[in-house]
Design an enzyme around this catalytic site. Structure first.
Site, short mmCIF file in Angstrom:
data_model
loop_
_atom_site.label_atom_id
_atom_site.label_comp_id
_atom_site.label_asym_id
_atom_site.label_seq_id
_atom_site.Cartn_x
_atom_site.Cartn_y
_atom_site.Cartn_z
N ASP A 161 85.51 13.81 21.34
CA ASP A 161 85.97 14.45 20.47
C ASP A 161 85.62 13.52 19.04
O ASP A 161 86.18 13.30 18.03
CB ASP A 161 87.56 14.81 21.23
CG ASP A 161 87.85 13.77 22.07
OD1 ASP A 161 87.40 12.89 22.65
OD2 ASP A 161 88.51 14.16 22.72
N ASP A 209 79.80 27.07 31.80
CA ASP A 209 79.68 26.04 31.99
C ASP A 209 78.74 26.19 33.71
O ASP A 209 77.23 25.32 34.53
CB ASP A 209 79.09 24.41 31.56
CG ASP A 209 78.74 23.55 31.14
OD1 ASP A 209 77.33 24.55 30.73
OD2 ASP A 209 78.22 22.36 31.15
#
Length: 1225
Positions: free
Chosen positions: A922, A471
């Site tokens: 998550d 990223d």
């Protein structure tokens, strides 16, 4: 109308997109991809996709992708080699034209010669075979693809050879006969894509002629060459009853129910004379197969040897094996905790609940009139603590244990069967995601070890693909991954040959146990020494990359500056300007350069427009191309040029892809969740594995069979309802005492096991195997709604239409069978097929290739048809087919789906993929799946599946807990609160998720309760008026039951008392430091809209060989943070309060020891829980001078004496105030 994407000067690859309508390609050389108008989406992974051959272009050469016209529909798929056949007037075509520039490795002359080379005899004979050359090894692994917003998709060739023979040799396509290194030829008959024999043995044309003339047997499998294996077209066309295996002929045959839709399980029956393929569905032709193999039915057939000694295909048995029992043997088993432990555990919870009720009732009915404020605060805190304990204990009522049977998995999916005679692996594919963002905080060597452990995992090589998401777009990560791919060619075969564990080189070479245990090969020590030396050199190369990149970039930038200055002088001389009158040259942009002399398209060391951390193009590079479907055996080092002897070892490597999504200013990239969703789309186009494993860059595969254990739960009975399999997190590099409870075993071994007995554990961010269709937001095939009081009324929902048990019923219902799980709206209302098809592009984006991959992934993830309870399954052997090779069009499509604008006006991050809007994405992602009715599984393996690192520094640990707690507060104030859960979620599962969002608020009451003992000691008052028997008895029952519950939890979970106590200590430390800050930040975000940002947690680079002192150096580092202020204040206040109360009681004429003991007991309780925090503040043991402790004691005593003088006891006021007492002047 053809549209050519404009490219800046010096571009490497040009992609021309030509949408046309009407007839097929106007010229024979044009390849097209058809996209039908209505519901026509159905690109399948196993179907061959013809890639760019060996012919490359000249300086202005256009390398056109030879893509066959493909007809895609819901019902079937036909891949025709005829450029103009079967194309309707309403078809829409996309034509990719890739311009490949010349490189030093591939000059113009070689490219031109390769084009003019005569085709082999097998491809000069005319017909369909003459139009398409055999697929060579794809050049994709040597090309880096970039693209993005307002940019064309480019491909920069890093390392390509124009010699097709060399490519074949490097890809192990040479003749395998000893003493012969001629290129092997590819048969066009039954062995298409391999050698002339079905076993795939590579042999050159001369050796093949010698073998046929001698005995006619294949040197690889020792079986006679089949009549159809000859490459002469006259022999192929002679027999009508030969096995048909070319792609063109297979696609014309009648297909089975699912193969008719997906072209995965091709039929081997001969089509009817009229060519219509009518009649019964084409099942396996047992009579013809037995005739060809000269076998008979029953005992003694081709599958079972007559003598019973294993001379045939199977190992010998005394009795014929029962092949029908394979599918009846379960892959997994579930065992409950022993009732001798579970029954007392539940009884103690009930007893403590009753005791808490009586205790709180007594406390409310007996206030302390001397200190009403103290009584009110204490009762409020105690009521909240009782409620919090109840939320934590209720989900623990049904803990279970699970285990997988790997032998049954191998027997069911990897042994020869009637549908899979060659015994190819029938396991579904797995795409592994590894995410990293900053090479400075996440060292590339740590990421490299994780990648190596994945590539060496014990899973079929052709079914495994690894994707690294960078990223940060850093060149350091890119080149480190290239070094990793190079070292993997030595490390992976070494692991397979010797079966080493763990298969992470840093962990394997760093373990202190005897590495010779259970090793019997005499060459193990020698090869281990060689690989260890190679790994040490690999580490040095990776560690030297930052300096090498900096020096290289400085050299190239200096050359660019000199070139620019020279051009300026030449222009000035041409214009007649004196050299001294030249203006000062503008500061040149400091670019970052790759090793081949081209500028890095990602983030530069010195930020510049289009090359900064938040502003760079999308990048995709296949470091390792997809492997072949047949095993490639190695050779001796002298022959193969390798480091170790790999004779008889499969040297193939899984596909490895580097991905860096596009980032541009003005777009919300959604941090890790956005990166994971970009990987989901990229992998769907490039490999499309039906299951996804995500790992953090510091979590390596510690158990090479972990992926197989996860597949056992996905493929067993009822596995079609499992959305993910969560593995526990295990950590290395933790100090032996686990000062800050980094192992977190109470959560992973107690709470998660207990949730596994409900609807499944929550998703914790790493070490999790997902079902791809569950990430796409689809509902499970079956679900249960819970209504009524405590959810006792259950309503079964069949969200897919189940087929009947009889074979004829399944055949009749095939056309009405739904291809995908139903799409539901936000109110859980099912949409019909037309609405679902219309919503697919709007929900998933504009990529037709990605949308077409969805039904393929769903089909490949189904259970086998003969699995008990499987309503919609796939036939056995359906996945034992080669994977299609990569080509430039596929990678160009993958570039488009990682663009910064692809998710605009779609449901990515809201319903599909990882959910946005929370720092703990998550937990929210797992909650959404459970809310739709999915189940999850907790897989605890005997050998830890994955291991990672955890921050052992106090400040880093507190910031990590702060991030988790802040995410929980965000969940509580969002629509993801379990109070708004759907009826498909069980009651106790709701309680568990509600507790996730509620636990940070306990810190407010914990702060007050930790200060109350000090206030009580200072004021001389207590929370009760007197310590009577009822209060003490109820307090004793509550305390004893809590201790007994802890012992039983330790018993059924397997943790130790020390680990349980460390967890209790850090619960107080986090509750007085990080959790209150999280509540404050969450309230500011909800009320004032203040955004929350967190820094990446630093990952340790490994202990190395510096010993334990240096390995745990971070443990003793004191890094001050604002989070430390509340615990320090609490400790100081309680310590001073104990000293003051003790002095007051000693000087009192009528000492009240009961109040002193009560307040001092609770103060010591607080100080004992904060003891690890105090040790963290003191730093390394032995480095704190003794005078510090002396001064601390003197200061405490002085303050205590001053407090006694200022506020003395009532009976000693005259004694202290007169008669020689101390007085200020």
């Amino acid at each position: 109308m053809s549209r050519r994407l404009s490219l800046p000067a010096g571009s490497q690859v040009t992609v021309t997109v030509s949408p046309t309508r009407g007839k097929a390609a106007e010229s024979p050389g044009d390849g097209v991809i058809k996209r039908s108008g209505g519901g026509g989406i159905g690109l399948t992974s196993p179907a061959p996709r013809h890639s760019l051959g060996g012919a490359l272009a000249s300086s202005t050469t256009v390398a056109t992708l030879q893509l066959s016209p493909v007809r895609r529909s819901w019902g079937s798929r036909y891949a025709s080699l005829d450029g103009g056949a079967g194309v309707g007037d309403s078809a829409e075509f996309v034509h990719y034209t890739v311009h490949i520039p010349p490189t030093p490795e591939r000059n113009v002359a070689a490219s031109a010669d390769s084009i003019d080379e005569p085709a082999p005899a097998a491809y000069q004979d005319g017909g369909a075979a003459a139009e398409v050359r055999p697929p060579q090894r794809s050049y994709i692994s040597g090309t880096i693809f970039t693209g993005g917003l307002n940019q064309a998709t480019r491909g920069h060739v890093l390392n390509t050879s124009g010699n097709s023979t060399a490519v074949a040799a490097s890809g192990n396509m040479s003749c395998k006969m000893r003493g012969c290194d001629m290129p092997a030829f590819l048969a066009s008959g039954a062995g298409a894509g391999g050698g002339p024999c079905d076993c795939g043995f590579m042999i050159c044309r001369e050796c093949y002629a010698d073998c046929v003339a001698a005995a006619g047997n294949c040197p690889g499998c020792k079986e006679p060459y089949s009549a159809g294996s000859d490459t002469d077209d006259d022999d192929v066309d002679g027999e009508d009853d030969e096995a048909v295996s070319s792609s063109e002929e297979r696609d014309q045959l009648p297909l089975t129910s699912m193969a008719k839709r997906f072209s995965i399980m091709h039929s081997v029956k001969i089509p009817s004379n009229n060519g219509g393929g009518g009649g019964k569905p084409a099942e396996f032709d047992h009579a013809r197969w037995l005739f060809e193999t000269k076998g008979t039915y029953g005992y003694g057939n081709a599958l079972w040897p007559k003598d019973g000694n294993g001379g045939g295909g199977f190992a010998g048995f005394e009795e014929p094996p029962n092949f029908g029992s394979r599918c009846r043997r379960p892959l997994t088993r579930k065992t409950s905790v022993s009732q001798a432990i579970l029954s007392p555990y539940r009884l103690l919870i009930a007893i403590r609940l009753v005791a808490l009720g009586f205790f709180l009732t007594w406390r409310i009915r007996h206030p302390n009139p001397e200190a009403v404020w103290l009584w009110a605060l204490s009762v409020t805190c105690e009521v909240w603590f009782a409620f919090s304990w109840l939320l934590d204990s209720l989900p623990k009522l049904c803990p279970i244990h699970r285990a997988a049977d790997l032998d049954v998995l191998a027997e069911r999916f990897e042994l020869p069967t009637a549908r899979n005679p060659k015994g190819h692996s029938d396991l579904p594919g797995i795409d592994v995601f590894v995410s990293t963002a900053d090479p400075e905080k996440e060292p590339p060597l740590v990421t490299a070890n994780t990648i190596l452990s994945i590539l060496a995992a014990d899973y079929p090589v052709e079914k495994l693909a690894c994707y690294l998401s960078d990223d940060g777009g850093a060149l350091l990560t890119f080149e480190a991954l290239a070094e990793t791919a190079s070292f993997a060619r030595t490390w992976v075969p070494f692991c397979r040959k010797h079966g080493v564990e763990p298969r992470c080189p840093e962990a394997y070479f760093g373990q202190k146990r005897d590495f010779l245990r259970n090793k019997v090969r005499v060459d193990f020590v020698r090869e281990r020494r060689k690989v260890k030396r190679e790994y040490d050199e690999f580490k040095v190369r990776v560690n030297s990359l930052p300096e090498a990149i900096r020096r290289r970039s400085d050299a190239y930038n200096a050359g660019e500056e000199l070139r620019a200055r020279r051009m300026q002088q030449e222009e000035a001389m041409a214009a007649g300007t004196l050299p001294g009158a030249l203006p000062e040259a503008a500061a040149a942009v400091k670019a970052t350069w790759m090793s081949d002399g081209s500028q890095w398209p990602g983030t530069w060391l010195t930020s510049a427009p289009d090359h900064s951390r938040g502003d760079h193009a999308g990048i995709i590079q296949a470091m390792l191309a997809p492997p072949t479907s047949e095993p490639v055996l190695g050779a001796e080092p002298a022959e193969s040029g390798g480091l170790i002897d790999t004779t008889g070892v499969d040297i193939r490597l899984p596909m490895l892809v580097y991905v860096s999504r596009e980032k541009r200013p003005g777009y919300d990239h959604n941090k890790k969740a956005g990166a994971m969703n970009a990987l989901v789309r990229t992998s769907a186009i490039m490999s499309n594995g039906p299951f996804i494993l995500n790992l953090d860059c510091d979590h390596y595969v510690h158990n090479s069979a972990a992926l197989r254990e996860g597949m056992c739960f996905m493929l067993d009975r009822g596995g079609d309802r499992v959305c993910y399999v969560q593995f526990p997190q295990r950590f290395e590099g933790i100090d032996p005492n686990d000062r800050y409870a980094n192992h977190n075993l109470v959560f992973f071994d107690v709470a998660m096991r207990a949730m596994d007995g409900l609807q499944g554990p929550m998703y914790v961010g790493t070490g999790c195997v997902f079902r791809r269709t569950a990430l796409y937001g689809f509902s499970p095939p079956r679900a249960t709604e819970h209504h009524g009081w405590l959810g006792r009324k259950k309503i079964k929902l069949f969200l897919r239409k189940p087929t009947m048990g009889k074979k004829t019923d399944r055949e009749n219902n095939n056309d009405r069978e739904m291809m995908l799980p139903p799409i539901e709206d936000d109110a859980f209302q099912q949409l019909d097929d037309i609405e679902s098809s219309a919503l697919l592009p709007r929900r998933f984006g504009s990529s037709a290739t990605f949308v077409a991959s969805i039904p393929v992934a769903e089909y490949q993830g189904r259970l086998l048809q003969d699995t008990p309870g499987a309503h919609q399954g796939r036939p056995a052997g359906a996945l034992a087919v080669p994977r299609e090779p990569l080509d430039a069009a596929t990678v160009a499509e993958a570039i488009s789906v990682i663009s910064c604008f692809y998710e605009d006006k779609t449901e990515w991050g809201r319903r599909i993929g990882w959910i946005y809007g929370s720092v703990t994405e998550d937990v929210v992602t797992g909650y959404r799946m459970h809310n739709r009715g999915w189940r999850s599984v907790y897989c605890v393996t005997r050998r830890d599946a994955f291991r990672g690192t955890a921050p052992i520094n106090l400040t880093d640990r507190l910031h990590q807990v702060l991030r988790w707690a802040t995410g929980s507060v965000e969940i509580f104030f969002s629509r993801n609160n379990a109070l708004f859960a759907s009826p498909r979620m069980k009651l106790l599962q709701r309680v568990a998720y509600f507790n996730v969002g509620m636990y940070p608020f306990t810190s407010v009451f914990l702060l007050v309760y930790c200060v109350l003992p000090a206030v009580s000691l200072f004021s001389g008052k207590f929370i009760v008026q007197s310590l009577n028997a009822t209060f003490l008895a109820l307090l004793l029952v509550i305390t004893v039951t809590l201790c007994m519950l802890a012992l039983l939890e330790i018993k059924w979970s397997g943790i130790t008392l020390h680990e349980w106590w460390r967890n209790e200590q850090f619960w107080v430390i986090g509750g007085t430091s990080a959790h209150p800050a999280a509540v404050l930040q969450g309230l500011l975000k909800v009320i004032a809209g203040v955004d929350i940002s967190f820094t990446l947690t630093s990952k340790p680079g490994g202990a190395g060989d510096d010993g334990e002192e240096e390995a745990f150096a971070e443990l003793y580092e004191v890094r001050w943070s604002f989070l430390m202020v509340p615990p320090v204040t609490i400790m100081m206040v309680n310590a001073v309060a104990v000293a003051v109360a003790s002095a007051r009681t000693l000087y009192s004429e009528f000492p009240q020891w009961s109040k002193l003991l009560g307040g001092a007991f609770f103060s010591f309780w607080v100080l004992c829980h904060l003891y690890p925090f105090a040790k963290g503040l003191l730093g390394r043991r032995g480095r704190v001078p003794t005078i510090v402790f002396v001064w601390s004691g003197l200061i405490s005593m002085t303050i205590s004496l001053l407090w006694v003088y200022i506020s003395p006891p009532a009976g000693a006021r005259e004694l202290i105030g007169g008669g020689g007492g101390f007085s200020f002047p």
